[in-house]
Each structure stands twice: as structure tokens, then as C-alpha cells.
Design an enzyme around this catalytic site. Structure first.
Site, PDB file in Angstrom:
ATOM      1  N   PHE A  32       0.864  -1.184   0.000  1.00 54.84           N
ATOM      2  CA  PHE A  32       0.000   0.000   0.000  1.00 54.84           C
ATOM      3  C   PHE A  32       0.894   1.226   0.000  1.00 54.84           C
ATOM      4  CE2 PHE A  32      -2.326   3.507   1.859  1.00 54.84           C
ATOM      5  CZ  PHE A  32      -3.502   3.478   1.120  1.00 54.84           C
TER       6      PHE A  32
ATOM      7  N   ASP B 166       9.289   2.624   1.566  1.00 52.04           N
ATOM      8  CA  ASP B 166       8.103   3.350   2.011  1.00 52.04           C
ATOM      9  C   ASP B 166       8.023   3.149   3.521  1.00 52.04           C
ATOM     10  OD1 ASP B 166       5.626   4.245   2.790  1.00 52.04           O
ATOM     11  OD2 ASP B 166       4.532   3.325   1.124  1.00 52.04           O
TER      12      ASP B 166
ATOM     13  N   LYS C 163       2.804  10.157   8.206  1.00 51.74           N
ATOM     14  CA  LYS C 163       2.138   9.699   9.427  1.00 51.74           C
ATOM     15  C   LYS C 163       2.836  10.179  10.708  1.00 51.74           C
ATOM     16  CE  LYS C 163      -0.748   6.120   7.562  1.00 51.74           C
ATOM     17  NZ  LYS C 163      -0.524   5.288   6.407  1.00 51.74           N
TER      18      LYS C 163
HETATM   19  C1  LIG Z   1      -0.739   5.551   4.979  1.00 49.74           C
HETATM   20  C2  LIG Z   1       0.278   5.088   4.016  1.00 49.74           C
HETATM   21  C3  LIG Z   1       0.504   5.746   2.797  1.00 49.74           C
HETATM   22  C4  LIG Z   1      -0.338   6.896   2.333  1.00 49.74           C
HETATM   23  O1  LIG Z   1      -0.286   7.988   3.193  1.00 49.74           O
HETATM   24  P1  LIG Z   1      -1.410   9.146   3.083  1.00 49.74           P
HETATM   25  O2  LIG Z   1      -0.933  10.187   4.053  1.00 49.74           O
HETATM   26  O3  LIG Z   1      -2.711   8.528   3.446  1.00 49.74           O
HETATM   27  O4  LIG Z   1      -1.390   9.619   1.671  1.00 49.74           O
HETATM   28  C5  LIG Z   1       1.527   5.282   1.999  1.00 49.74           C
HETATM   29  N1  LIG Z   1       2.278   4.231   2.353  1.00 49.74           N
HETATM   30  C6  LIG Z   1       2.099   3.575   3.507  1.00 49.74           C
HETATM   31  C7  LIG Z   1       2.987   2.444   3.861  1.00 49.74           C
HETATM   32  C8  LIG Z   1       1.083   3.970   4.373  1.00 49.74           C
HETATM   33  O5  LIG Z   1       0.871   3.301   5.510  1.00 49.74           O
END
Ligand SMILES: *Cc1c(COP(=O)(O)O)cnc(C)c1O
Length: 398
Positions: free
Chosen positions: A130, A215, A244
């Protein structure tokens, strides 16, 4: 009732929180919930953390917004601190995780373009990934359910099965620019990538002249007990997406890179209006004060141990409800034997919040400031939830 004036994109729980204190959320009727979701790994320093509140208030009285047409001292300071504490030399600030990934993808493609290889724009990703909800990041994540109905999939994302080294090797071509991976899949169900696999990725990237992108939007900023999760493996990426936890609740993200990886990102090539905004930067610096403070990561690891032991005990006592405990540090997953939604609901009835994920997993992502006592309180509540589900199961089978 769902508010009709809002897009119907979210299936919301009927809970209205009006206040937060540390690891607690309080509803408009004064009911207190233990927040072990932390807004999906966001409120790393707890709700209404006094140090963060003071930093935001202080900045709010000075200046809220400046364009990146000008120098922004707090932005420079945060970039310097991030560079000093990581593999990176360069930082680009964004408003979200998806935008941090967009910047990471553009940085990798532009790197090869600037070296005379515009054909190298493909990025290999992993099933269950994701990376966000923009047109490019849904293609990177590769999950059908997020791409359906949004037109043709953005080009240049090749996906291989999770942990499959041979498939990965076969997917690398003359057109490959980079490999992109979460060190621990979050939405995918707290699936931990082995240290050996991360090392293999580094070796492959070095052998083929590819960029390695991590990521760490969910795994970063102390969540796993290191500043960034990849530190456990000893492997460093060329580019990393962060968001985050770094904002502690103020929305922002960052794309970090080595000077070499960022060498294609020249003036005018990329931009943002809000990214690196003074309010966000003030909070970001305050978050680093906390997370990089003396003994903080040790605290995360100590409390993580309390969680680990408590959850292992629950798994043994409720085998019909809990199949497996996963994760690293305070990024924990309970793989359920009952539908994950049932366990989330049973937990909510005990006034504790968790976050559903793929693979029938409930994520526990408490604020990193959670104490050992609060951890034990949480486990006692999950225990009551599991007890209830197990006795329901027995009734059904009787
Ligand atoms: C939450 C998340 C995203 C996306 O972040 P947003 O601030 O919602 O755009 C991308 N990669 C990972 C691993 C995530 O947990």
C-alpha cells in the site's frame, strides 16, 4: 447516522471524539477510549502532547504560511536534522504519505532520465503493498480494489509476489528504475519483510544500477523501536517516503534521498504549495525533539516487550480467536481466526481502538509514549474482547 453531505467513501464507526489526552480519546458524552490505533500510526507523541501544542501555538502566532519561493528556517532545520539522523542528504517536504511516494517515484525516474536513460522508468513493487490513493500510488500498490473504475492503470509499475526473490530477479529489465517496498507491510496486514530479503534488494539494486526506495510512511519515526525500520536490517535505501508519525497529527510527509539519487531534481522539476509549511515544520521539529530524545527509542522497545508477552499469552489462551501475533516494536498485528471486523468491534465494546488491515489482521499502533501500565490495561481489554468472542463461539457450536 452517516452525514449525507460527506462523500460516502468511508465506513465510519459511530463514535464522536472531541478530545484527546496521551493515549486516550474522549467522546462528546465523556466516554474514554484507549487509542491503540493512533489515527493509523499518526499520533506518535500522544494526543495533545504539551511540547507539540506549545510548538504549534508558538508558530501560529508568528506566521502560518510562506511559499517555497522563500527560505523557511524551520524547514531547513528539520531537513538538516532528518539528514543527520538518517542515510539521506536531501529532503523534500509534502502534505501526505501519498505525496511523499509521488516525490520518491518522480525522483527515481528523473535520476535515470538525467543520466540519459528515459526508458528506465519502471518500478518493481510487491503484492499486498500500500503506497497511497493517488493515480500513481494505486498503480504502485497494485491492488485491484483500489484501481477499479479509475481508468487505465498508470504505466511503469511491475508487481511480484511478496518475498519472492526469483520472481523479483525475473521482473528486472532494461527499463527498471527502482524497487519500492515497505519494510513491514502495514495495510497489507503487518507482514514483516525479512532482514535477509532487504539485504538481497540492496545487492540487486547495486548490481543493476537501480534505486532502492523504502516506504516508511507507517514504519518510520520510532514506530518499530528504531528511528526507521530499515535500520534493523543494516540496509539503507537511496530514497525513502515518510509521513504519518512524523507530523504527530499535523498533516505532512517527506521524501528523503541521497544527494546522488536526488541529482535529477533540479529547480522547477517538482513543487508544492503547502509542503514544508511553517506550522508543519514547527510540529515536525517538536516531534523529533521527542522521538530522538534521550532514551525514547529504548522506551518504545521496552513497552513493545510488554505488548509482545501479553499478546503471546492471549494467543495461547484464545486459540479460537487469535491465530498469530506479528510485527516489530509498536507496530503489532493480531491475525484473527474470527473475522477481523468482529474482533475490532468486540475491542471497541471494551473501549479500545485498533485498526483493521488486510490478511484478517487487526493492527495495534499505539502512540509511542504509551506506558507499560497502559499497555497492560490495553491487553486486559483485548483479553475481555477475546473472552467474549470465544464464549460466543462455544455457544454457537453447542
Ligand atoms: C498511509 C500510508 C501511505 C499513504 O499515506 P497518506 O498520508 O494517506 O497519503 C503510503 N504508504 C504507507 C505504507 C502507508 O501506511
Amino acid at each position: 447516522m452517516a452525514e449525507a453531505a460527506l462523500f460516502d467513501t468511508f465506513a465510519r464507526a459511530p463514535l464522536r471524539f472531541v478530545r484527546g489526552e496521551g493515549v486516550w480519546l474522549v467522546t462528546e458524552t465523556g466516554e474514554r477510549y484507549l487509542d491503540f490505533g493512533a489515527g493509523v500510526a499518526v499520533t506518535s507523541c500522544g494526543h495533545a502532547n504539551p511540547h507539540l501544542v506549545a510548538a504549534l501555538k508558538d508558530q501560529a502566532e508568528k506566521v502560518w504560511h510562506l511559499s517555497n519561493l522563500y527560505e523557511i528556517p524551520e524547514q531547513e532545520r528539520l531537513a538538516r536534522r532528518l539528514a543527520e539522523a538518517t542515510f539521506a542528504d536531501k529532503v523534500f517536504f509534502t502534505n501526505s504519505g501519498a505525496e511523499a511516494l509521488e516525490c520518491a517515484i518522480k525522483t527515481a525516474r528523473r535520476y535515470h532520465y538525467a543520466k540519459g536513460h528515459p526508458e528506465k522508468f519502471h518500478i518493481v513493487t510487491f503484492e499486498g503493498a500500500f503506497h497511497g490513493r493517488t493515480i500513481a500510488t494505486i498503480a504502485a500498490g497494485g491492488q485491484e480494489k483500489y484501481m477499479e473504475g479509475f481508468g487505465p492503470k498508470a504505466q511503469g509499475f511491475d508487481q511480484v509476489p511478496f518475498g519472492d526473490l526469483e520472481a523479483l530477479k525475473a521482473a528486472i529489465t532494461e527499463n527498471t528504475a527502482a524497487l519500492l517496498i515497505e519494510p513491514i507491510q502495514g495495510e497489507g496486514g503487518i507482514r514483516v519483510v525479512s532482514k535477509e530479503f532487504l539485504r538481497e534488494l540492496r545487492t540487486l539494486c547495486d548490481a543493476h544500477g537501480l534505486l532502492l526506495i523504502f516506504d516508511e510512511v507507517q514504519t518510520g519515526v520510532g514506530r518499530t523501536g528504531k528511528f526507521f525500520a530499515h535500520e534493523w536490517s543494516g540496509v539503507t535505501p537511496d530514497i525513502m517516503a515518510v509521513a504519518k508519525g512524523i507530523g504527530g497529527g499535523f498533516p505532512f510527509g517527506a521524501c528523503l534521498a541521497t544527494a546522488e539519487a536526488a541529482s535529477g531534481m533540479k529547480p522547477g522539476v517538482h513543487g508544492t504549495t503547502y509542503g514544508g509549511n511553517p506550522l508543519a515544520m514547527a510540529v515536525g521539529n517538536a516531534v523529533l525533539d521527542v522521538v530522538l530524545g534521550e532514551g525514547f527509542l529504548q522506551h518504545v522497545n521496552d513497552v513493545a516487550l510488554v505488548f509482545r508477552q501479553g499478546l503471546a499469552g492471549l494467543k495461547d489462551r484464545f486459540p479460537g480467536v487469535i491465530e498469530e501475533i506479528r510485527g516489530e516494536g509498536l507496530m503489532l498485528g493480531i491475525k484473527a481466526r474470527v473475522p477481523a471486523g468482529d474482533l475490532v468491534l468486540a475491542m471497541r465494546n471494551e473501549h479500545i481502538l485498533g485498526v483493521p488491515a488486510g490478511d484478517n489482521v487487526i493492527r495495534l499502533l499505539p502512540p509511542l509514549v504509551v506506558t507499560a501500565d497502559e499497555a497492560r490495561e490495553g491487553i486486559a481489554r483485548i483479553e475481555r474482547a477475546a473472552e467474549k468472542l470465544q464464549s460466543d463461539q462455544l455457544k454457537k457450536s453447542a
